[in-house]
Scaffold this motif. Structure first.
Motif, PDB file in Angstrom:
ATOM      1  N   MET A 186      -3.329  32.215 -60.407  1.00 17.59           N
ATOM      2  CA  MET A 186      -3.734  33.372 -59.605  1.00 17.59           C
ATOM      3  C   MET A 186      -3.179  34.666 -60.196  1.00 17.59           C
ATOM      4  O   MET A 186      -3.842  35.715 -60.154  1.00 17.59           O
ATOM      5  N   LYS A 187      -1.969  34.602 -60.754  1.00 16.67           N
ATOM      6  CA  LYS A 187      -1.409  35.787 -61.393  1.00 16.67           C
ATOM      7  C   LYS A 187      -2.221  36.172 -62.629  1.00 16.67           C
ATOM      8  O   LYS A 187      -2.476  37.353 -62.873  1.00 16.67           O
ATOM      9  N   ALA A 188      -2.639  35.160 -63.387  1.00 16.41           N
ATOM     10  CA  ALA A 188      -3.473  35.424 -64.565  1.00 16.41           C
ATOM     11  C   ALA A 188      -4.836  35.974 -64.147  1.00 16.41           C
ATOM     12  O   ALA A 188      -5.387  36.866 -64.804  1.00 16.41           O
ATOM     13  N   LEU A 189      -5.370  35.454 -63.053  1.00 14.93           N
ATOM     14  CA  LEU A 189      -6.663  35.924 -62.573  1.00 14.93           C
ATOM     15  C   LEU A 189      -6.595  37.397 -62.177  1.00 14.93           C
ATOM     16  O   LEU A 189      -7.546  38.159 -62.414  1.00 14.93           O
ATOM     17  N   MET A 190      -5.484  37.810 -61.591  1.00 10.87           N
ATOM     18  CA  MET A 190      -5.337  39.212 -61.210  1.00 10.87           C
ATOM     19  C   MET A 190      -5.371  40.136 -62.425  1.00 10.87           C
ATOM     20  O   MET A 190      -5.767  41.302 -62.314  1.00 10.87           O
ATOM     21  N   GLU A 191      -4.987  39.618 -63.579  1.00 15.75           N
ATOM     22  CA  GLU A 191      -5.039  40.415 -64.804  1.00 15.75           C
ATOM     23  C   GLU A 191      -6.443  40.429 -65.408  1.00 15.75           C
ATOM     24  O   GLU A 191      -6.876  41.434 -65.974  1.00 15.75           O
ATOM     25  N   ARG A 192      -7.162  39.311 -65.280  1.00 16.09           N
ATOM     26  CA  ARG A 192      -8.495  39.208 -65.881  1.00 16.09           C
ATOM     27  C   ARG A 192      -9.595  39.760 -64.991  1.00 16.09           C
ATOM     28  O   ARG A 192     -10.586  40.303 -65.477  1.00 16.09           O
ATOM     29  N   CYS A 193      -9.443  39.598 -63.683  1.00 16.51           N
ATOM     30  CA  CYS A 193     -10.501  39.928 -62.737  1.00 16.51           C
ATOM     31  C   CYS A 193     -10.195  41.267 -62.066  1.00 16.51           C
ATOM     32  O   CYS A 193      -9.141  41.422 -61.440  1.00 16.51           O
ATOM     33  N   ALA A 194     -11.091  42.203 -62.192  1.00 15.25           N
ATOM     34  CA  ALA A 194     -10.905  43.503 -61.561  1.00 15.25           C
ATOM     35  C   ALA A 194     -11.151  43.368 -60.054  1.00 15.25           C
ATOM     36  O   ALA A 194     -12.266  43.072 -59.621  1.00 15.25           O
ATOM     37  N   ILE A 195     -10.102  43.557 -59.266  1.00 13.54           N
ATOM     38  CA  ILE A 195     -10.204  43.429 -57.813  1.00 13.54           C
ATOM     39  C   ILE A 195     -10.145  44.831 -57.209  1.00 13.54           C
ATOM     40  O   ILE A 195      -9.151  45.541 -57.352  1.00 13.54           O
ATOM     41  N   ARG A 196     -11.224  45.211 -56.523  1.00 13.07           N
ATOM     42  CA  ARG A 196     -11.314  46.542 -55.950  1.00 13.07           C
ATOM     43  C   ARG A 196     -11.320  46.450 -54.430  1.00 13.07           C
ATOM     44  O   ARG A 196     -12.081  45.665 -53.850  1.00 13.07           O
ATOM     45  N   VAL A 197     -10.468  47.229 -53.777  1.00 11.26           N
ATOM     46  CA  VAL A 197     -10.383  47.253 -52.323  1.00 11.26           C
ATOM     47  C   VAL A 197     -11.130  48.480 -51.803  1.00 11.26           C
ATOM     48  O   VAL A 197     -10.900  49.602 -52.265  1.00 11.26           O
ATOM     49  N   VAL A 198     -12.018  48.256 -50.841  1.00  9.19           N
ATOM     50  CA  VAL A 198     -12.853  49.330 -50.305  1.00  9.19           C
ATOM     51  C   VAL A 198     -12.711  49.364 -48.784  1.00  9.19           C
ATOM     52  O   VAL A 198     -12.962  48.350 -48.119  1.00  9.19           O
ATOM     53  N   PRO A 199     -12.322  50.505 -48.213  1.00  2.00           N
ATOM     54  CA  PRO A 199     -12.279  50.597 -46.745  1.00  2.00           C
ATOM     55  C   PRO A 199     -13.685  50.459 -46.165  1.00  2.00           C
ATOM     56  O   PRO A 199     -14.636  51.086 -46.651  1.00  2.00           O
ATOM     57  N   ALA A 200     -13.818  49.633 -45.135  1.00  3.81           N
ATOM     58  CA  ALA A 200     -15.125  49.399 -44.524  1.00  3.81           C
ATOM     59  C   ALA A 200     -15.546  50.597 -43.684  1.00  3.81           C
ATOM     60  O   ALA A 200     -14.718  51.247 -43.037  1.00  3.81           O
ATOM     61  N   LEU A 201     -16.832  50.890 -43.694  1.00  2.00           N
ATOM     62  CA  LEU A 201     -17.383  51.924 -42.832  1.00  2.00           C
ATOM     63  C   LEU A 201     -17.673  51.327 -41.454  1.00  2.00           C
ATOM     64  O   LEU A 201     -17.707  50.116 -41.283  1.00  2.00           O
ATOM     65  N   GLY A 202     -17.886  52.183 -40.476  1.00  5.03           N
ATOM     66  CA  GLY A 202     -18.180  51.702 -39.132  1.00  5.03           C
ATOM     67  C   GLY A 202     -16.924  51.548 -38.311  1.00  5.03           C
ATOM     68  O   GLY A 202     -15.805  51.776 -38.779  1.00  5.03           O
ATOM     69  N   ASP A 203     -17.117  51.134 -37.051  1.00  3.59           N
ATOM     70  CA  ASP A 203     -15.988  51.075 -36.124  1.00  3.59           C
ATOM     71  C   ASP A 203     -15.569  49.662 -35.753  1.00  3.59           C
ATOM     72  O   ASP A 203     -14.824  49.459 -34.800  1.00  3.59           O
ATOM     73  N   ARG A 204     -16.019  48.669 -36.513  1.00  3.52           N
ATOM     74  CA  ARG A 204     -15.585  47.298 -36.220  1.00  3.52           C
ATOM     75  C   ARG A 204     -14.116  47.153 -36.587  1.00  3.52           C
ATOM     76  O   ARG A 204     -13.711  47.456 -37.711  1.00  3.52           O
ATOM     77  N   VAL A 205     -13.307  46.694 -35.649  1.00  3.93           N
ATOM     78  CA  VAL A 205     -11.857  46.629 -35.854  1.00  3.93           C
ATOM     79  C   VAL A 205     -11.480  45.527 -36.831  1.00  3.93           C
ATOM     80  O   VAL A 205     -10.560  45.691 -37.636  1.00  3.93           O
ATOM     81  N   PHE A 206     -12.190  44.408 -36.773  1.00  4.46           N
ATOM     82  CA  PHE A 206     -11.880  43.270 -37.646  1.00  4.46           C
ATOM     83  C   PHE A 206     -13.084  43.005 -38.539  1.00  4.46           C
ATOM     84  O   PHE A 206     -14.120  42.521 -38.081  1.00  4.46           O
ATOM     85  N   PHE A 207     -12.951  43.325 -39.816  1.00  6.00           N
ATOM     86  CA  PHE A 207     -14.056  43.144 -40.762  1.00  6.00           C
ATOM     87  C   PHE A 207     -13.509  42.829 -42.145  1.00  6.00           C
ATOM     88  O   PHE A 207     -12.650  43.535 -42.658  1.00  6.00           O
ATOM     89  N   ILE A 208     -14.017  41.752 -42.728  1.00  5.73           N
ATOM     90  CA  ILE A 208     -13.676  41.367 -44.103  1.00  5.73           C
ATOM     91  C   ILE A 208     -14.958  40.943 -44.792  1.00  5.73           C
ATOM     92  O   ILE A 208     -15.709  40.108 -44.271  1.00  5.73           O
ATOM     93  N   ASN A 209     -15.230  41.512 -45.959  1.00  8.12           N
ATOM     94  CA  ASN A 209     -16.354  41.061 -46.779  1.00  8.12           C
ATOM     95  C   ASN A 209     -15.884  40.991 -48.226  1.00  8.12           C
ATOM     96  O   ASN A 209     -15.593  42.024 -48.840  1.00  8.12           O
ATOM     97  N   VAL A 210     -15.768  39.783 -48.752  1.00  5.40           N
ATOM     98  CA  VAL A 210     -15.332  39.586 -50.127  1.00  5.40           C
ATOM     99  C   VAL A 210     -16.548  39.241 -50.974  1.00  5.40           C
ATOM    100  O   VAL A 210     -17.264  38.271 -50.686  1.00  5.40           O
ATOM    101  N   THR A 211     -16.802  40.057 -52.016  1.00  2.00           N
ATOM    102  CA  THR A 211     -17.905  39.831 -52.947  1.00  2.00           C
ATOM    103  C   THR A 211     -17.330  39.545 -54.322  1.00  2.00           C
ATOM    104  O   THR A 211     -16.476  40.299 -54.810  1.00  2.00           O
ATOM    105  N   VAL A 212     -17.766  38.460 -54.920  1.00  2.00           N
ATOM    106  CA  VAL A 212     -17.297  38.092 -56.262  1.00  2.00           C
ATOM    107  C   VAL A 212     -18.480  38.097 -57.220  1.00  2.00           C
ATOM    108  O   VAL A 212     -19.622  37.802 -56.833  1.00  2.00           O
ATOM    109  N   MET A 213     -18.192  38.413 -58.485  1.00  2.64           N
ATOM    110  CA  MET A 213     -19.247  38.560 -59.494  1.00  2.64           C
ATOM    111  C   MET A 213     -18.839  37.886 -60.793  1.00  2.64           C
ATOM    112  O   MET A 213     -17.677  37.945 -61.189  1.00  2.64           O
ATOM    113  N   ALA A 214     -19.819  37.273 -61.436  1.00  6.52           N
ATOM    114  CA  ALA A 214     -19.633  36.701 -62.775  1.00  6.52           C
ATOM    115  C   ALA A 214     -20.977  36.719 -63.472  1.00  6.52           C
ATOM    116  O   ALA A 214     -21.963  36.181 -62.951  1.00  6.52           O
ATOM    117  N   GLY A 215     -21.026  37.346 -64.646  1.00  8.65           N
ATOM    118  CA  GLY A 215     -22.297  37.450 -65.349  1.00  8.65           C
ATOM    119  C   GLY A 215     -23.303  38.211 -64.502  1.00  8.65           C
ATOM    120  O   GLY A 215     -23.025  39.300 -63.996  1.00  8.65           O
TER     121      GLY A 215
END
Length: 425
Positions: free
Chosen positions: A105-134
């Motif tokens: 997981m430590k190596a993945l953090m170096e290879r994989c660009a992880i970007r955190v984006v504040p969610a829009l809207g007023d939902r108090v609990f919201f998580i959306n994780v999108t992963v990409m390859a190729g």
């Protein structure tokens, strides 16, 4: 004894709420979403986008993610889920991580660009994780509570879809059937066999992590400090037991807990003081189970009007629930328990939630102390805070409603200000 009218509903609510989790539940929910998204993608991600609401940011920023070698934060949570998560384990998604996977997981953090984006809207609990390859992408979306997965998608194919209010069916029972009076009646008529497995697991898991916290080396050692300063009285032990569990959990202890209202800290605060008093009194196992039933349901009842995440510290609701359970254990019934709740809420309803972190243990100790004071005020002289004094209103249900209104509506601006302070805006 005749069963209460909502007996089956109350059992189901306990089944839905008292579930095991390893680690603070907000980072674990991110790890779960990341593990589900990576599973849908079918290969190691090259990029990752984590879109989260403000309350998720607040509760993940400063807490150690278990089984990561001491990593903290949203990026670490996502990397752990992608590299080592077992999505089929739900909130124990990181419970089977190997030493090799921690390095991965430590190596993945170096290879994989992880970007955190504040969610829009007023939902108090919201998580959306999108992963990409190729040329491929996959995502997992969780809303409203920690296991409420509403969408899993790979490219344009929706693999799973559910209504936001229903999710995967884990939270369907109407919480509006809860009331303090019926909670007490339910505990009185309860066939403890109906909840024994749930509550025995709560006792075992939460006691184990509390004992680990008392051994030291975790967080600010609030539990150990309480015991060293104030001695061996049962009230001190009750506060210290709950605080020590949080000491360990907020600092990455890998032991699981049984949560309440989506929170391990609330699960420990609700249960451990009651367990400590039961031991001190020599109460029977059945008496303990009935008292824990009261404690858990009183906590859940209060949190229903507040919501899973808020600027209102959940330790207040849980400390109140613990005091109600202790009152029941000592022979108190509706009148004593109702006044204990109202007194407690009058004492410490102003405590804010500024995220998950080591200081939660101290807040827990303060909330349990307020609960015990609220109880002893009433049973030693009938002292009470009465309707018209501040947020207290005649009738315990009205006071609970007022606190829910305060937390859910009145503290919205406070919640945003706390987040702005935490992220340096």
């Amino acid at each position: 004894m005749e069963r209460t009218s909502h007996y089956e509903d109350y059992v189901k609510i306990l089944e839905e709420e008292l579930i095991p989790a390893m680690g603070c539940t907000e980072p674990i929910a991110i790890a779960l979403a990341a593990a589900k998204a990576r599973e849908a993608l079918g290969t190691e991600p090259e990029q990752c986008r984590v879109e989260v609401s403000g309350n998720i940011i607040k509760n993940v920023k400063a807490v150690t993610v278990p089984n990561t070698g001491g990593l903290k934060g949203i990026e670490a949570s996502a990397a752990a889920g992608m590299a080592a998560g077992r999505p089929e384990l739900g909130l124990e998604v990181l419970s089977q991580v190997t030493p090799e996977e921690i390095e991965a997981m430590k190596a993945l953090m170096e290879r994989c660009a992880i970007r955190v984006v504040p969610a829009l809207g007023d939902r108090v609990f919201f998580i959306n994780v999108t992963v990409m390859a190729g040329e491929h992408t996959a995502c997992c979306e969780i809303v409203d509570f920690h296991t409420n997965i509403v969408r899993i998608q790979r490219d344009t194919e929706v693999l799973f879809q559910a209504e936001a209010s229903a999710g995967d069916g884990e939270e369907q029972t109407d919480r509006s059937v809860l009331s303090v009076e019926e909670i007490v009646a339910f505990a009185d008529c309860l066939d403890t066999a109906d909840v024994a497995e749930l509550l025995d697991r709560q006792i075992a898991y939460n006691t184990a992590i509390s004992e680990a916290g008392m051994k030291g080396g975790w967080g600010a050692e609030v539990g150990r400090t309480l015991r060293s300063l104030y001695g061996d009285d049962v009230a001190v032990r009750a506060k210290a037991a709950a605080a020590a569990g949080s000491d360990a959990r907020m600092s990455g202890c890998e032991l699981p807990v049984v949560i309440v209202s989506g929170s391990g800290n609330q699960g420990m605060t609700t249960s451990l003081p009651v367990i400590e008093y039961a031991r001190d009194m020599g109460a029977s196992h059945e008496e303990l189970l009935r008292a824990l039933t009261v404690a858990n349901l009183v906590t859940i009842h209060q949190k229903t009007g507040i919501g899973r995440l808020s600027a209102f510290c959940g330790a207040v609701s849980a400390g109140c629930g613990a005091a109600a359970g202790i009152a029941y254990l000592k022979g108190g019934r509706y009148q004593i328990i109702a006044h204990t709740i109202a007194n407690t809420l009058a004492i410490c309803s102003g405590m804010i939630c500024d995220g998950a972190k080591p200081s939660c243990a101290a807040k827990i100790a303060a909330a349990v102390d307020a609960g015990l004071m609220g109880y002893h005020m009433y049973v030693n002289g009938g002292h009470e805070f009465v309707g018209g004094e501040g947020i207290i209103k005649k009738g315990v249900e009205n006071t609970i409603d007022n606190v829910g209104r305060l937390a859910r509506l009145g503290m919205r601006g406070t919640d945003q200000e706390i987040l702005d302070i935490m992220v340096g805006r």
